[in-house]
Design a protein around this motif. Structure first.
Motif, PDB file in Angstrom:
ATOM      1  N   GLU A   1       8.412 -27.961  -9.033  1.00  0.00           N
ATOM      2  CA  GLU A   1       7.433 -28.610  -8.358  1.00  0.00           C
ATOM      3  C   GLU A   1       7.687 -29.817  -7.700  1.00  0.00           C
ATOM      4  O   GLU A   1       8.382 -30.565  -8.188  1.00  0.00           O
ATOM      5  N   LYS A   2       7.056 -29.938  -6.591  1.00  0.00           N
ATOM      6  CA  LYS A   2       7.191 -31.007  -5.773  1.00  0.00           C
ATOM      7  C   LYS A   2       6.121 -31.911  -5.732  1.00  0.00           C
ATOM      8  O   LYS A   2       6.251 -33.083  -5.681  1.00  0.00           O
ATOM      9  N   ASN A   3       4.929 -31.477  -6.010  1.00  0.00           N
ATOM     10  CA  ASN A   3       3.682 -32.108  -5.846  1.00  0.00           C
ATOM     11  C   ASN A   3       3.533 -32.911  -7.130  1.00  0.00           C
ATOM     12  O   ASN A   3       3.639 -32.046  -8.383  1.00  0.00           O
ATOM     13  N   PRO A   4       3.419 -34.103  -7.181  1.00  0.00           N
ATOM     14  CA  PRO A   4       3.540 -34.964  -8.389  1.00  0.00           C
ATOM     15  C   PRO A   4       2.391 -34.479  -9.444  1.00  0.00           C
ATOM     16  O   PRO A   4       2.513 -34.540 -10.630  1.00  0.00           O
ATOM     17  N   GLN A   5       1.132 -34.357  -8.972  1.00  0.00           N
ATOM     18  CA  GLN A   5       0.132 -33.684  -9.693  1.00  0.00           C
ATOM     19  C   GLN A   5       0.658 -32.640 -10.648  1.00  0.00           C
ATOM     20  O   GLN A   5       0.326 -32.328 -11.836  1.00  0.00           O
ATOM     21  N   THR A   6       1.204 -31.552  -9.632  1.00  0.00           N
ATOM     22  CA  THR A   6       1.347 -30.242 -10.126  1.00  0.00           C
ATOM     23  C   THR A   6       2.581 -30.458 -11.268  1.00  0.00           C
ATOM     24  O   THR A   6       2.518 -29.808 -12.293  1.00  0.00           O
ATOM     25  N   LEU A   7       3.501 -31.228 -10.698  1.00  0.00           N
ATOM     26  CA  LEU A   7       4.716 -31.485 -11.803  1.00  0.00           C
ATOM     27  C   LEU A   7       4.139 -32.088 -13.190  1.00  0.00           C
ATOM     28  O   LEU A   7       4.627 -31.260 -14.185  1.00  0.00           O
TER      29      LEU A   7
ATOM     30  N   THR B   1       2.380 -29.034 -15.227  1.00  0.00           N
ATOM     31  CA  THR B   1       3.212 -28.330 -15.620  1.00  0.00           C
ATOM     32  C   THR B   1       4.125 -28.769 -16.942  1.00  0.00           C
ATOM     33  O   THR B   1       3.999 -27.962 -17.757  1.00  0.00           O
TER      34      THR B   1
ATOM     35  N   SER C   1      -0.908 -39.396  -2.736  1.00  0.00           N
ATOM     36  CA  SER C   1       0.593 -39.560  -2.833  1.00  0.00           C
ATOM     37  C   SER C   1       0.952 -40.397  -3.858  1.00  0.00           C
ATOM     38  O   SER C   1       0.385 -41.488  -3.866  1.00  0.00           O
TER      39      SER C   1
ATOM     40  N   GLN D   1      11.807 -32.766 -10.977  1.00  0.00           N
ATOM     41  CA  GLN D   1      11.422 -31.459  -9.911  1.00  0.00           C
ATOM     42  C   GLN D   1      12.424 -30.421 -10.265  1.00  0.00           C
ATOM     43  O   GLN D   1      11.744 -29.281 -10.097  1.00  0.00           O
TER      44      GLN D   1
ATOM     45  N   LEU E   1       5.268 -42.484 -10.264  1.00  0.00           N
ATOM     46  CA  LEU E   1       5.389 -40.702 -10.766  1.00  0.00           C
ATOM     47  C   LEU E   1       6.597 -41.011 -12.138  1.00  0.00           C
ATOM     48  O   LEU E   1       6.223 -40.470 -13.180  1.00  0.00           O
TER      49      LEU E   1
END
Length: 90
Positions: A45-51, A54, A2, A40, A8
């Motif tokens: 995306e809500k997930n930091p790594q995915t955001l 992306t 997290s 976001q 972030l």
């Protein structure tokens, strides 16, 4: 894993370095929330790594994020200008 909101937002400065100076003031937590909210909203995306992934891999979304941040910058600069003008009038 997290990410705290401030961490972030700092990671997002890779894409728009001018955000760094926003994250040093008294309002840094509030500003960080706005930055992350914009990211976001742009990426969905809500997930930091995915955001972050992306934005790194999708040039169109990166440009959309950069434009949104530049608009936020204009609003912040306008508000700062109004605050200074108001202070002079006192």
């Amino acid at each position: 894993m997290s990410f705290p909101i401030l961490a972030l937002a700092q990671a997002l400065t890779e894409f728009v370095p001018l955000m760094l100076h926003w994250l040093g003031g008294d309002e840094r937590e509030k500003t960080a929330q706005k930055i992350v909210g914009i990211a976001q909203g742009v990426t969905g995306e809500k997930n930091p790594q995915t955001l972050l992934h992306t934005l790194k891999t999708n040039p169109k979304l990166l440009v959309d994020f950069q434009k949104a941040i530049m608009e936020m910058n204009q609003e912040l600069e306008l508000n700062n200008s109004k605050d200074r003008e108001s202070a002079r009038e006192r």
